[in-house]
Design an enzyme around this catalytic site. Structure first.
Site, PDB file in Angstrom:
ATOM      1  N   TYR A  70      -4.378 -18.334  31.213  1.00 46.28           N
ATOM      2  CA  TYR A  70      -4.296 -17.533  29.992  1.00 46.28           C
ATOM      3  C   TYR A  70      -3.840 -16.135  30.368  1.00 46.28           C
ATOM      4  CZ  TYR A  70      -5.645 -15.169  25.665  1.00 46.28           C
ATOM      5  OH  TYR A  70      -5.631 -14.444  24.494  1.00 46.28           O
ATOM      6  N   ASP A 102      -2.069 -11.786  37.587  1.00 43.55           N
ATOM      7  CA  ASP A 102      -2.758 -11.327  36.385  1.00 43.55           C
ATOM      8  C   ASP A 102      -4.227 -11.146  36.758  1.00 43.55           C
ATOM      9  OD1 ASP A 102      -4.008 -10.886  34.022  1.00 43.55           O
ATOM     10  OD2 ASP A 102      -3.160 -12.611  32.961  1.00 43.55           O
ATOM     11  N   LYS A 149      -9.547  -5.317  30.792  1.00 43.19           N
ATOM     12  CA  LYS A 149     -10.990  -5.565  30.736  1.00 43.19           C
ATOM     13  C   LYS A 149     -11.841  -4.491  31.430  1.00 43.19           C
ATOM     14  CE  LYS A 149     -10.636 -10.200  29.120  1.00 43.19           C
ATOM     15  NZ  LYS A 149      -9.796 -11.342  29.400  1.00 43.19           N
TER      16      LYS A 149
HETATM   17  C1  LIG Z   1      -8.373 -11.495  28.670  1.00 42.94           C
HETATM   18  C2  LIG Z   1      -7.169 -11.812  29.464  1.00 42.94           C
HETATM   19  C3  LIG Z   1      -5.890 -11.395  29.073  1.00 42.94           C
HETATM   20  C4  LIG Z   1      -5.631 -10.739  27.743  1.00 42.94           C
HETATM   21  O1  LIG Z   1      -6.250  -9.507  27.642  1.00 42.94           O
HETATM   22  P1  LIG Z   1      -6.501  -8.889  26.164  1.00 42.94           P
HETATM   23  O2  LIG Z   1      -7.043  -7.529  26.450  1.00 42.94           O
HETATM   24  O3  LIG Z   1      -7.484  -9.812  25.502  1.00 42.94           O
HETATM   25  O4  LIG Z   1      -5.207  -8.869  25.474  1.00 42.94           O
HETATM   26  C5  LIG Z   1      -4.828 -11.621  29.920  1.00 42.94           C
HETATM   27  N1  LIG Z   1      -5.016 -12.236  31.091  1.00 42.94           N
HETATM   28  C6  LIG Z   1      -6.223 -12.678  31.503  1.00 42.94           C
HETATM   29  C7  LIG Z   1      -6.353 -13.312  32.832  1.00 42.94           C
HETATM   30  C8  LIG Z   1      -7.331 -12.494  30.690  1.00 42.94           C
HETATM   31  O5  LIG Z   1      -8.510 -12.958  31.073  1.00 42.94           O
END
Ligand SMILES: *Cc1c(COP(=O)(O)O)cnc(C)c1O
Length: 430
Positions: A148, A243, A271
């Site tokens: 994701y 990511d 985050k």
């Molecule tokens: C939460 C998340 C995102 C998206 O971040 P948002 O601040 O919710 O847009 C992207 N990559 C990973 C790995 C995530 O856990």
């Protein structure tokens, strides 16, 4: 569906939910927040606890899906934000604090030479992928099944998190023209990556991955896998993007790249970086980053990029991520994970318990879980029974087999012991 909860009452939440549904789709603003028959509505949060509108208290292992690693209501973050509020909320002009936070990131993260702040993790991966495409002049990207990277069009294909929980890993509304350039491969599989690169020779701009998959439960890379990806991307002029929206600052000060000793070209973070306020960042090699507008031609912009409140919260957060933080959060996660495994084994329940740093999750699965396909074969019904059992005993984890649990600095020994009691009871009834 009647509420499966016996001990706790959610009458006010039920009422709020019924009203919320009139104005908000299914009463929520992000899919993972919904679970049957209705979620509890939060009134406030402090340390490791959430308090709902009916007066129930939950030990929180969801932590807002990751950011709240210092616990809720950290006084340093509150102070920093209050001070910033007095000075101004948003300027649309550069500030010294943006430089301070960027410097702190560069100090910690091996790949980070320069930083672009954005407002969310979604924007960070969207920008990083555009940057990779822009400078390589190649359109295709490689993404892993079940990974994701936020909710934008390039990456919402065979996606994890809520997309998988709610059964729409490929969302309608995303043109095939967009996703035909997204090549999907299984995680932890070397041959699939080799084949994808061979079949799309000189067409792949980047490989993007979660170095530890955190949106399909918790799946670490097998030994040597990140090194393999590093080598093959260098050999083929492909930009490697980690990511680290979940793993950044969590697995070590420098994230998964420091933890595993593999340095990507670009990384995306979010985050934890905002301490609970909305933020994201693209970070990476200077020669790549300098292609972003206004220095280079690749456009990325945002009214709230580098928002002073989020930046102030971020600076306060990073200051608190010391050795004690890593020791404590790793230790509590390990203790809980080992106990979950023990309880599952004792009750003859097939399980795979994964724990890395302060991330953990149990799969109700008798076979090894190493990728999307194997994770999907888990018993999600049993997982939800486990979820409701814990909730009924005042322990909140994300309501899905395909999310990850986290510990904060505020999950001390007493809180962990309370959690273990709840876990033991729940497993007896699974
Ligand atoms: C939460 C998340 C995102 C998206 O971040 P948002 O601040 O919710 O847009 C992207 N990559 C990973 C790995 C995530 O856990």
């Amino acid at each position: 569906m009647h509420s499966p909860l016996k001990n706790i009452k959610l009458s006010k939440s039920k009422e709020l939910f019924n009203n919320a549904q009139k104005y908000l789709v299914k009463g929520v603003n992000s899919p993972v927040r919904y679970f049957k028959p209705y979620p509890f509505f939060v009134e406030r949060a402090k340390d490791c606890y959430l308090f709902d509108v009916d007066g129930n208290k939950y030990i929180d292992y969801c932590l807002a899906y990751g950011p709240m690693v210092l616990g809720h209501g950290n006084p340093n973050i509150i102070k920093a934000v209050e001070e910033q509020l007095e000075l101004g909320i948003s300027y649309g002009c550069p500030t010294e604090n943006e430089v301070i936070l960027a410097k702190e990131i560069v100090k910690r993260m091996p790949c980070a030479e320069m930083v672009r702040f954005v407002s969310s993790g979604t924007e960070s991966t969207m920008g990083a992928i555009r940057l990779a495409r822009g400078i390589t002049g190649k359109n295709k990207i490689i993404k892993f099944d079940g990974a994701y990277h936020g909710s934008h069009d390039y990456v919402l294909v065979k996606s994890g998190s809520g997309a998988l929980t709610h059964g729409v890993p490929n969302s309608p509304g995303i043109p095939e023209e967009t996703t035909k350039n997204t090549i999907l491969v299984p995680f932890n599989n070397e041959d699939a990556v080799k084949r994808a690169i061979l079949e799309n020779k000189d067409e792949i701009s980047c490989i993007i991955l979660e170095p530890v998959m955190g949106n399909i439960g918790c799946i670490p890379p097998k030994e040597g896998y990140l090194e393999f990806l590093r080598e093959i991307t260098i050999e083929n002029d492909i930009i490697l993007i980690f990511d680290e929206v979940i793993t950044g600052f969590r697995l070590s000060p420098g994230g998964a790249q420091e933890y595993y000793g593999v340095t990507p070209d670009l990384a995306t973070i979010g985050k934890i970086l905002g301490g609970g306020f909305p933020i994201g960042a693209i970070v990476g090699r200077k020669d790549i980053m300098e292609n972003l507008s206004p220095n280079g031609p690749i456009y990325q912009a945002g009214t709230f990029n580098g928002n002073p409140i989020s930046i102030a919260a971020g600076i306060a957060t990073l200051k608190n991520l010391n050795d004690e933080f890593y020791n404590k959060t790793f230790k509590s996660s390990k203790k809980i994970s080992e106990f979950i495994k023990e309880c599952a084994d004792k009750n003859n329940i097939p399980n795979q318990v994964h724990n890395i740093g302060s991330m953990f999750q149990i799969y109700f699965n008798s076979d090894e879980v190493k990728d999307y396909e194997s994770a999907k074969r888990s018993d999600t019904e049993r997982f939800m029974k486990y979820f409701y059992g814990l909730l009924d005993r005042g322990v909140f984890i994300a309501p899905s087999q395909f999310e990850c649990c986290f510990t904060s600095i505020k999950h001390d020994n007493d809180v962990v012991d309370l959690t273990l009691n709840a876990i033991e009871e729940v497993f007896k009834g699974l």
